[in-house]
Scaffold this motif. Structure first.
Motif, PDB file in Angstrom:
ATOM      1  N   ARG A 147       4.258   1.207  -1.557  1.00 38.53           N
ATOM      2  CA  ARG A 147       4.153   1.776  -0.208  1.00 38.53           C
ATOM      3  C   ARG A 147       5.527   1.881   0.461  1.00 38.53           C
ATOM      4  NH1 ARG A 147      -1.458  -1.304   1.644  1.00 38.53           N
ATOM      5  NH2 ARG A 147      -2.855   0.124   0.567  1.00 38.53           N
ATOM      6  N   LEU A 148       6.334   0.826   0.327  1.00 42.89           N
ATOM      7  CA  LEU A 148       7.655   0.876   0.960  1.00 42.89           C
ATOM      8  C   LEU A 148       8.453   2.078   0.469  1.00 42.89           C
ATOM      9  CD1 LEU A 148       8.910  -2.852   0.868  1.00 42.89           C
ATOM     10  CD2 LEU A 148       8.362  -1.494   2.892  1.00 42.89           C
ATOM     11  N   VAL A 191      -1.194  -8.696   5.108  1.00 38.93           N
ATOM     12  CA  VAL A 191      -0.844  -7.582   6.017  1.00 38.93           C
ATOM     13  C   VAL A 191      -0.982  -6.241   5.294  1.00 38.93           C
ATOM     14  CG1 VAL A 191       0.999  -6.543   7.421  1.00 38.93           C
ATOM     15  CG2 VAL A 191       0.708  -9.027   7.382  1.00 38.93           C
ATOM     16  N   CYS A 192      -0.281  -6.098   4.176  1.00 32.50           N
ATOM     17  CA  CYS A 192      -0.289  -4.828   3.446  1.00 32.50           C
ATOM     18  C   CYS A 192      -1.457  -4.855   2.450  1.00 32.50           C
ATOM     19  CB  CYS A 192       1.052  -4.635   2.735  1.00 32.50           C
ATOM     20  SG  CYS A 192       1.263  -2.967   2.114  1.00 32.50           S
ATOM     21  N   PRO A 197      -4.403  -1.610   5.923  1.00 26.65           N
ATOM     22  CA  PRO A 197      -3.233  -2.478   6.112  1.00 26.65           C
ATOM     23  C   PRO A 197      -2.875  -2.577   7.606  1.00 26.65           C
ATOM     24  CG  PRO A 197      -2.587  -0.353   5.188  1.00 26.65           C
ATOM     25  CD  PRO A 197      -4.085  -0.393   5.159  1.00 26.65           C
ATOM     26  N   SER A 198      -2.381  -3.763   8.011  1.00 25.86           N
ATOM     27  CA  SER A 198      -2.060  -3.987   9.435  1.00 25.86           C
ATOM     28  C   SER A 198      -0.623  -3.567   9.710  1.00 25.86           C
ATOM     29  CB  SER A 198      -2.242  -5.460   9.781  1.00 25.86           C
ATOM     30  OG  SER A 198      -3.495  -5.908   9.337  1.00 25.86           O
ATOM     31  N   CYS A 199      -0.347  -2.281   9.622  1.00 26.08           N
ATOM     32  CA  CYS A 199       1.032  -1.794   9.755  1.00 26.08           C
ATOM     33  C   CYS A 199       1.695  -2.188  11.080  1.00 26.08           C
ATOM     34  CB  CYS A 199       1.082  -0.282   9.551  1.00 26.08           C
ATOM     35  SG  CYS A 199       0.498   0.178   7.910  1.00 26.08           S
ATOM     36  N   CYS A 202       3.436  -5.405  10.695  1.00 30.07           N
ATOM     37  CA  CYS A 202       4.237  -5.550   9.472  1.00 30.07           C
ATOM     38  C   CYS A 202       5.736  -5.551   9.777  1.00 30.07           C
ATOM     39  CB  CYS A 202       3.908  -4.399   8.518  1.00 30.07           C
ATOM     40  SG  CYS A 202       4.912  -4.439   7.029  1.00 30.07           S
ATOM     41  N   GLN A 205       7.616  -2.271   8.763  1.00 30.70           N
ATOM     42  CA  GLN A 205       7.078  -0.974   9.199  1.00 30.70           C
ATOM     43  C   GLN A 205       8.151   0.097   9.419  1.00 30.70           C
ATOM     44  OE1 GLN A 205       6.144   0.506  13.087  1.00 30.70           O
ATOM     45  NE2 GLN A 205       4.077  -0.311  12.784  1.00 30.70           N
ATOM     46  N   CYS A 208       9.181   1.694   6.114  1.00 27.39           N
ATOM     47  CA  CYS A 208       8.161   1.979   5.090  1.00 27.39           C
ATOM     48  C   CYS A 208       7.868   3.479   5.001  1.00 27.39           C
ATOM     49  CB  CYS A 208       6.895   1.199   5.433  1.00 27.39           C
ATOM     50  SG  CYS A 208       5.537   1.583   4.325  1.00 27.39           S
ATOM     51  N   PHE A 211       4.140   4.477   5.435  1.00 27.79           N
ATOM     52  CA  PHE A 211       3.734   4.470   6.853  1.00 27.79           C
ATOM     53  C   PHE A 211       4.252   5.739   7.540  1.00 27.79           C
ATOM     54  CE2 PHE A 211       4.657   3.490  11.309  1.00 27.79           C
ATOM     55  CZ  PHE A 211       3.381   3.141  11.736  1.00 27.79           C
ATOM     56  N   GLN A 216      -0.563   5.286   3.699  1.00 27.66           N
ATOM     57  CA  GLN A 216      -0.643   3.886   3.261  1.00 27.66           C
ATOM     58  C   GLN A 216      -1.792   3.679   2.277  1.00 27.66           C
ATOM     59  OE1 GLN A 216      -0.462   5.102   6.338  1.00 27.66           O
ATOM     60  NE2 GLN A 216      -0.090   3.489   7.834  1.00 27.66           N
TER      61      GLN A 216
END
Ligand code: SF4
Length: 353
Positions: A147-148, A191-192, A197-199, A202, A205, A208, A211, A216
């Motif tokens: 994701r990053l 988180v991820c 995911p709880s961006c 994060c 964020q 990322c 994001f 995501q």
């Protein structure tokens, strides 16, 4: 990504505040870490914690594990499933005790040569126990890295795996290796997460790419999974005149190897359950049985298939007991079953009987 160092710093600061308190994080003992990592390979953290304590109080050192019988090890592992992990741990402990002076090795090459230790477990031991710069790429780290960096290729492909490892190796370069691995694992676990995911919470964020692109949940990309097949199995409950039941030990190199079970097994597509049971008991023990009433059926899921296990009351009619397609057999009083390692499906049948 422009400034990896700054992102890692934010992730490590987040970890210092939010890290999960797990028993294997209080130690640098390579044996303890190895045991925890093997247990965590296919089991959730909350389930592992009591097993971890129980296993280490029974086998506190590599030597004590090496000296134990496989049966004792499987019994201590019972109910955690994926028993090949326990067999490999036991074999590897014997190798370490015999030829490595009882010391868990501290190089990647030596670790990877031991049974049951793959790239992830070797890297986890090296970073957590020896402080070496090896990224431990598990499912959590794979997801975070994908994701990053917005990796669009399937993570099942070897070249994508290589790319993820290279990126993780770049990232670990600027951090304490153990902290880095723990932090990314915790970020992925809390988180991820795979879904939702709880961006906003994060620490990565702002850097990322997934994001930024609003993708995501589209990452990581995986190959479509095939539907899990369902199979029928049978178990013959055969009693002697004193009420003891016949149980057999599975061959070590097969599914659930070393565990005990009732005679029986998979049914072929052209057989009835009763025919399949008669055939399997003859293959395993060389005896002829009469299948009588159906006693119970239970469902169980393994990684690659699901089963329905059907138990039948049976009578031994012909032949002499022999160890054929099994490792051993015993007549046992059901009240003594607690001293034998059984699989979960078998335990469900025992509970119903
Ligand atoms: S911003 Fe969202 S998708 Fe990106 S690493 Fe953080 S939680 Fe995962």
């Amino acid at each position: 990504m422009n400034d990896i160092g700054a992102v890692i710093e934010r992730i490590l600061a987040w970890f210092a505040e939010k890290k999960r308190d797990l028993p294997w994080r209080d130690t640098t003992n390579p044996y303890f870490i190895w045991v925890s990592e093997v247990m965590l390979q296919q089991t959730q953290v909350d389930t592992v914690i009591p097993f971890y304590h129980r296993f280490l109080s029974r086998f506190p050192t590599v030597e004590s594990l090496a000296e134990a019988s496989l049966q004792e090890v499987l019994k201590t592992w019972e109910n955690m499933g994926y028993y090949a992990r326990a067999r490999h741990l036991h074999t590897a402990a014997r190798e370490i005790a015999d030829s490595m002076d009882g010391k868990v090795p501290s190089t990647y090459e030596e670790l990877i040569g031991l049974p049951g230790i793959g790239s992830y477990t070797a890297s986890a031991i090296l970073s957590f126990a020896f402080g070496k710069r090896h990224p431990a790429v598990d499912g959590n780290m794979r997801r975070v890295v994908c994701r990053l960096f917005s990796i669009q290729d399937s993570v099942d492909q070897p070249r994508t795996k290589k790319k993820i490892l290279e990126l993780a190796t770049d990232m670990i370069f600027s951090a304490d290796p153990a902290c880095f691995n723990h932090a990314i694992m915790d970020l992925g676990a809390t988180v991820c997460t795979p879904r939702n995911p709880s961006c906003p919470a994060c620490p990565a964020q702002g850097a990322c790419l997934a994001f930024e692109q609003g993708n995501q949940e589209g990452l990581p990309v995986t190959r479509k999974k095939k539907p899990i097949p369902h199979k029928h199995m049978t178990a013959g409950i055969i009693a002697d005149e004193t009420g003891r039941l016949l149980i057999i030990q599975r061959p070590n190199k097969r599914l659930l190897g070393g565990l005990w079970k009732f005679p029986g097994g998979f049914k072929d597509s052209k057989e009835t359950l009763e025919q399949g049971l008669i055939r399997r008991v003859r293959e395993e023990l060389g005896i002829g049985i009469e299948v009588q009433e159906a006693l119970a059926s239970v469902e169980h899921a393994y990684t690659h298939f699901r089963i329905t296990l059907h138990a039948f009351q049976c009578q031994w009619r012909t032949g002499k007991l022999q160890v054929l397609d099994c490792q051993d057999y015993q007549w046992s009083n059901p009240k003594d079953f607690s001293s034998f390692p059984f699989s979960k499906a078998e335990r469900k049948i025992i509970a119903l009987l």
